[in-house]
Design a protein around this motif. Structure first.
Motif, PDB file in Angstrom:
ATOM      1  N   VAL A  78      23.714  35.520  -4.050  1.00  0.00           N
ATOM      2  CA  VAL A  78      24.690  36.338  -4.568  1.00  0.00           C
ATOM      3  C   VAL A  78      24.106  37.794  -4.608  1.00  0.00           C
ATOM      4  CG1 VAL A  78      26.180  37.048  -6.753  1.00  0.00           C
ATOM      5  CG2 VAL A  78      25.862  34.853  -5.951  1.00  0.00           C
ATOM      6  N   ALA A  79      22.717  37.890  -4.953  1.00  0.00           N
ATOM      7  CA  ALA A  79      22.080  39.074  -5.027  1.00  0.00           C
ATOM      8  C   ALA A  79      21.750  39.525  -3.558  1.00  0.00           C
ATOM      9  CB  ALA A  79      20.598  38.757  -5.263  1.00  0.00           C
ATOM     10  N   GLY A  80      21.995  38.877  -2.635  1.00  0.00           N
ATOM     11  CA  GLY A  80      21.730  39.363  -1.154  1.00  0.00           C
ATOM     12  C   GLY A  80      23.132  39.825  -0.683  1.00  0.00           C
ATOM     13  N   GLY A  81      24.279  39.563  -1.370  1.00  0.00           N
ATOM     14  CA  GLY A  81      25.552  40.208  -0.808  1.00  0.00           C
ATOM     15  C   GLY A  81      26.337  38.962  -0.804  1.00  0.00           C
ATOM     16  N   LEU A  82      26.249  37.831  -0.598  1.00  0.00           N
ATOM     17  CA  LEU A  82      27.171  36.658  -0.261  1.00  0.00           C
ATOM     18  C   LEU A  82      28.063  36.565  -1.670  1.00  0.00           C
ATOM     19  CD1 LEU A  82      25.375  34.139   1.585  1.00  0.00           C
ATOM     20  CD2 LEU A  82      26.929  35.560   2.412  1.00  0.00           C
ATOM     21  N   THR A  83      29.266  36.780  -1.682  1.00  0.00           N
ATOM     22  CA  THR A  83      30.441  36.662  -2.564  1.00  0.00           C
ATOM     23  C   THR A  83      30.847  35.230  -2.901  1.00  0.00           C
ATOM     24  OG1 THR A  83      30.860  39.022  -2.057  1.00  0.00           O
ATOM     25  CG2 THR A  83      32.543  37.845  -3.527  1.00  0.00           C
ATOM     26  N   THR A  84      31.227  34.377  -1.800  1.00  0.00           N
ATOM     27  CA  THR A  84      32.082  33.232  -2.147  1.00  0.00           C
ATOM     28  C   THR A  84      31.196  32.076  -1.263  1.00  0.00           C
ATOM     29  OG1 THR A  84      33.662  33.370  -0.181  1.00  0.00           O
ATOM     30  CG2 THR A  84      34.213  34.637  -2.346  1.00  0.00           C
ATOM     31  N   LEU A  85      31.587  31.084  -1.408  1.00  0.00           N
ATOM     32  CA  LEU A  85      31.105  29.878  -0.824  1.00  0.00           C
ATOM     33  C   LEU A  85      31.448  29.930   0.638  1.00  0.00           C
ATOM     34  CD1 LEU A  85      29.272  27.275  -0.861  1.00  0.00           C
ATOM     35  CD2 LEU A  85      31.489  26.054  -1.354  1.00  0.00           C
ATOM     36  N   VAL A  86      32.829  30.275   0.826  1.00  0.00           N
ATOM     37  CA  VAL A  86      33.648  30.136   2.213  1.00  0.00           C
ATOM     38  C   VAL A  86      32.724  31.321   3.250  1.00  0.00           C
ATOM     39  CG1 VAL A  86      35.523  30.795   3.408  1.00  0.00           C
ATOM     40  CG2 VAL A  86      35.656  29.529   1.191  1.00  0.00           C
ATOM     41  N   GLU A  87      32.575  32.230   2.388  1.00  0.00           N
ATOM     42  CA  GLU A  87      31.760  33.464   3.343  1.00  0.00           C
ATOM     43  C   GLU A  87      30.394  32.775   3.737  1.00  0.00           C
ATOM     44  OE1 GLU A  87      30.544  36.898   0.985  1.00  0.00           O
ATOM     45  OE2 GLU A  87      29.910  37.797   2.489  1.00  0.00           O
ATOM     46  N   LYS A  88      29.724  32.045   2.766  1.00  0.00           N
ATOM     47  CA  LYS A  88      28.367  31.713   3.224  1.00  0.00           C
ATOM     48  C   LYS A  88      28.513  30.508   4.381  1.00  0.00           C
ATOM     49  CE  LYS A  88      24.284  29.241   1.654  1.00  0.00           C
ATOM     50  NZ  LYS A  88      23.630  28.289   0.440  1.00  0.00           N
ATOM     51  N   ALA A  89      29.629  29.639   4.225  1.00  0.00           N
ATOM     52  CA  ALA A  89      29.806  28.702   5.231  1.00  0.00           C
ATOM     53  C   ALA A  89      29.997  29.178   6.494  1.00  0.00           C
ATOM     54  CB  ALA A  89      30.988  27.709   4.599  1.00  0.00           C
ATOM     55  N   LEU A  90      31.084  30.128   6.362  1.00  0.00           N
ATOM     56  CA  LEU A  90      31.460  30.632   7.586  1.00  0.00           C
ATOM     57  C   LEU A  90      30.481  31.383   8.537  1.00  0.00           C
ATOM     58  CD1 LEU A  90      34.779  32.436   6.728  1.00  0.00           C
ATOM     59  CD2 LEU A  90      34.457  30.550   8.177  1.00  0.00           C
ATOM     60  N   GLY A  91      29.124  31.922   7.647  1.00  0.00           N
ATOM     61  CA  GLY A  91      28.062  32.533   8.345  1.00  0.00           C
ATOM     62  C   GLY A  91      27.241  31.378   9.075  1.00  0.00           C
ATOM     63  N   ALA A  92      27.327  30.300   8.517  1.00  0.00           N
ATOM     64  CA  ALA A  92      26.611  29.194   9.062  1.00  0.00           C
ATOM     65  C   ALA A  92      27.197  28.553  10.297  1.00  0.00           C
ATOM     66  CB  ALA A  92      26.339  28.216   7.758  1.00  0.00           C
ATOM     67  N   ASN A  93      28.706  28.655  10.127  1.00  0.00           N
ATOM     68  CA  ASN A  93      29.562  27.910  10.894  1.00  0.00           C
ATOM     69  C   ASN A  93      29.210  28.815  12.416  1.00  0.00           C
ATOM     70  OD1 ASN A  93      30.503  25.998   9.283  1.00  0.00           O
ATOM     71  ND2 ASN A  93      32.435  26.802   9.147  1.00  0.00           N
ATOM     72  N   ALA A  94      29.121  30.078  12.229  1.00  0.00           N
ATOM     73  CA  ALA A  94      28.920  31.260  13.302  1.00  0.00           C
ATOM     74  C   ALA A  94      28.010  30.520  14.344  1.00  0.00           C
ATOM     75  CB  ALA A  94      28.552  32.368  12.822  1.00  0.00           C
ATOM     76  N   LYS A  95      27.015  29.804  14.300  1.00  0.00           N
ATOM     77  CA  LYS A  95      26.155  29.163  14.998  1.00  0.00           C
ATOM     78  C   LYS A  95      26.843  28.679  16.237  1.00  0.00           C
ATOM     79  CE  LYS A  95      23.497  26.813  12.368  1.00  0.00           C
ATOM     80  NZ  LYS A  95      24.146  26.860  11.079  1.00  0.00           N
ATOM     81  N   GLY A  96      27.930  28.267  16.045  1.00  0.00           N
ATOM     82  CA  GLY A  96      28.930  27.916  17.212  1.00  0.00           C
ATOM     83  C   GLY A  96      30.011  28.513  17.666  1.00  0.00           C
ATOM     84  N   ASP A  97      29.922  29.975  17.073  1.00  0.00           N
ATOM     85  CA  ASP A  97      30.908  30.946  17.430  1.00  0.00           C
ATOM     86  C   ASP A  97      32.572  30.134  17.223  1.00  0.00           C
ATOM     87  OD1 ASP A  97      31.990  33.455  18.435  1.00  0.00           O
ATOM     88  OD2 ASP A  97      31.805  33.084  20.404  1.00  0.00           O
ATOM     89  N   ASP A  98      33.498  30.656  18.143  1.00  0.00           N
ATOM     90  CA  ASP A  98      34.616  29.976  18.071  1.00  0.00           C
ATOM     91  C   ASP A  98      34.781  28.990  19.267  1.00  0.00           C
ATOM     92  OD1 ASP A  98      34.780  31.701  19.860  1.00  0.00           O
ATOM     93  OD2 ASP A  98      36.583  32.873  19.166  1.00  0.00           O
ATOM     94  N   VAL A  99      33.824  28.367  19.665  1.00  0.00           N
ATOM     95  CA  VAL A  99      33.903  27.256  20.665  1.00  0.00           C
ATOM     96  C   VAL A  99      34.524  26.066  20.183  1.00  0.00           C
ATOM     97  CG1 VAL A  99      32.422  25.944  22.085  1.00  0.00           C
ATOM     98  CG2 VAL A  99      31.487  28.287  21.804  1.00  0.00           C
ATOM     99  N   PRO A 100      35.577  25.703  21.207  1.00  0.00           N
ATOM    100  CA  PRO A 100      36.143  24.292  20.631  1.00  0.00           C
ATOM    101  C   PRO A 100      35.403  23.314  20.025  1.00  0.00           C
ATOM    102  CG  PRO A 100      37.261  25.356  22.532  1.00  0.00           C
ATOM    103  CD  PRO A 100      35.941  26.176  22.228  1.00  0.00           C
ATOM    104  N   ILE A 101      35.771  22.439  19.252  1.00  0.00           N
ATOM    105  CA  ILE A 101      34.662  21.151  18.909  1.00  0.00           C
ATOM    106  C   ILE A 101      35.259  20.039  19.511  1.00  0.00           C
ATOM    107  CG2 ILE A 101      34.176  19.865  16.964  1.00  0.00           C
ATOM    108  CD1 ILE A 101      34.303  22.490  15.552  1.00  0.00           C
ATOM    109  N   GLN A 102      34.545  19.287  20.357  1.00  0.00           N
ATOM    110  CA  GLN A 102      35.145  18.315  21.207  1.00  0.00           C
ATOM    111  C   GLN A 102      35.300  17.028  20.183  1.00  0.00           C
ATOM    112  OE1 GLN A 102      36.140  17.998  24.319  1.00  0.00           O
ATOM    113  NE2 GLN A 102      35.762  20.292  24.306  1.00  0.00           N
TER     114      GLN A 102
END
Lengths: 386, 105
Positions: free
Chosen positions: A236-260
């Motif tokens: 939160v101090a670092g600027g993350l506001t919600t859990l979804v925001e944090k998760a999307l930042g982690a998910n970004a390691k796969g960009d929007d590549v389709p999941i097989q």
């Protein structure tokens, strides 16, 4: 860009040429360490599991050990059993042997004590190492690459730079026919529906949501709201506001590549290129083990503050977007992507740079984890320890 | 020195500052060769978000092209966007869309 790797009898291609010493149970880790010191070219995959599990965990540990032996970075193996453990050394031995790699087995209770087991195990390893060391790198396609990924000791820069750069690599390497294994169910929490929407198969997509539900409920049974365990005061101090925001930042390691598809912990993906979601945790040791058992030959590990750990059989590339960490922790970090934060490099360019580096590592370049011998391993279990 | 903020997706209605900003600062966003500038209405620390449009109370906040929460109050273009004006709506849901136990808030 070209990948040159070690061809295995099952057709898989490795980035390293290790002989693994595989303990069926943690009780004999010391014996495996002695063998590792004695015989050049070997690596002991010490862990603390293998006994007093519910059946599902015995099966999970067995599968993990077999699939670690199947990892193409491993050219041969010696399985070491104690003799009374729940995980059957013979089952692990047979499982690895099915690849056609040279494998042997020693069981302490059958031989009678550590010293004679060391002698017998060492002799077996001499033969395996002699054979495996005769395998040389040969030209292989980029479609043979399997990468894993995770983020650790993350900070604000992770979701803005290193994870996005890794996402570029996911796109590039899967376009070239490679496989990409992502997971960290705790970090997916909040972003599970975004991943479900990227799944090519609806049922597989629902399984990603199930992994998150399962994790949430296991936390609930010990009195925790797992959502709160994910959002720290530091986030939160670092600027993350919600859990979804944090998760999307982690998910970004796969960009929007389709999941097989989805993979159980330590499960090997089917013979189809693309991005897969494995049910592995965020915690580094169990996570890297799951990735290596899934067949990843190189792992892309993003970090903000500087997570140092790697895996004994799978080279782990550290990349970081925090320029302060690059100054203080550079001996642990392979690829500097702070240029993304400084706006001096495009994501596309950094992605190509990371891809090239990862292929270079697959071709034999040592990672900082390997140079520093900064490695550890653990196997995920889900049930109680009896 | 130019202060930058980062846009991740075209759909986003917030950008993330990658410099410590004070009220009145202009931040530059480079996205797909276009440059846009926003003026901070309040101090925005490194890693924190700035609204790129007015976001009325109850509307969604979008980052990474996805909804990350909703506005607790009216948010103006250039406002600092964080826990004081954003509600975290996430709940872990069962197969029927009902919240799993233990998520009272």
């Amino acid at each position: 860009m070209e990948f040159r790797g070690y061809y295995r009898p099952d057709g898989k291609i490795g980035a390293r040429n290790y002989v693994a010493i595989v303990p069926a149970v943690g009780c004999i880790n010391n014996l495996c360490s002695h063998l590792e010191r004695l015989i050049r070219g070997t690596v002991a995959i010490r862990h603390d599991q293998g006994c007093l599990h519910p059946p599902a965990d015995t099966a999970q540990v067995t599968r993990t050990l077999i699939n670690l032996g199947k990892n193409p970075n491993v050219g041969g193996a010696l399985v070491v059993g104690l003799g009374c453990e729940m995980v059957k050394a013979e089952e692990v031995y047979e499982g690895i042997k099915a690849t056609g790699k040279p494998v042997d087995m020693v069981v302490v209770h059958q031989i009678g004590g550590m010293i004679d087991t060391l002698a017998k195990g060492a002799r077996a390893l001499v033969n395996i190492v002699a054979e495996v060391s005769g395998v040389h790198r040969e030209k292989a396609g980029l479609d043979k690459l399997v990468f894993g990924t995770k983020c650790g000791s993350s900070d604000t820069t992770s979701g803005l730079s290193s994870n996005l750069v890794t996402g570029e690599v996911c796109r590039l390497m899967t376009q070239n026919g490679g496989k990409f294994i992502q997971g960290e169910i705790c970090d997916i929490m909040g972003g599970e529906y975004a991943l479900k929407n990227l799944s090519v198969d609806k049922e597989q997509g629902e399984k990603i949501v199930d992994y998150v539900r399962d994790l949430y409920m296991r936390g609930y049974f010990v009195g925790a709201d797992t959502r709160g365990c994910q959002m720290t005061a530091g986030n939160v101090a670092g600027g993350l506001t919600t859990l979804v925001e944090k998760a999307l930042g982690a998910n970004a390691k796969g960009d929007d590549v389709p999941i097989q598809g989805t993979l159980d912990y330590a499960e090997i993906p089917p013979d189809k290129p693309g991005r897969y979601i494995m049910n592995f945790p965020g915690h580094g040791f169990e996570n890297l083990t799951g990735s290596a058992a899934g067949g990843a030959i190189v792992h892309l590990f993003t970090t903000g503050r500087g997570a140092p750990n790697g895996n004994p059989i799978m080279p782990t590339v550290k990349l970081c977007g925090n320029s302060k960490t690059m100054k203080t922790m550079s001996e642990h970090i392979d690829v500097d992507v702070s240029s993304i934060i400084d706006e001096t490099e495009t994501l596309e360019h950094a992605g190509e740079r990371l891809y090239e580096f990862a292929v270079d590592v697959a071709n034999g370049r040592l990672t900082k984890c390997e140079i520093l011998n900064f490695e550890g391993m653990e196997i995920l279990i889900k049930g109680p320890v009896m | 020195m130019t202060k930058y903020a980062k846009r991740i997706s075209e759909k986003d209605n917030v950008v993330t500052a990658v410099a410590d900003c004070v009220a009145g600062d202009t931040v530059t966003v480079k996205y797909k060769k276009a440059k846009t500038q926003y003026t901070c209405n309040q101090d925005v620390p490194f890693g924190h978000k700035i609204a790129t449009v007015d976001i009325p109370k109850g509307s969604v906040i979008i980052k990474y092209g996805e909804t990350i929460g909703s506005a607790k109050k009216d948010i103006k273009k250039g406002d600092w966007v964080h826990i004081h004006n954003v509600k975290d709506d996430y709940k872990c849901l069962d197969k029927n869309g009902k919240p799993l136990p233990g998520q009272e808030d």
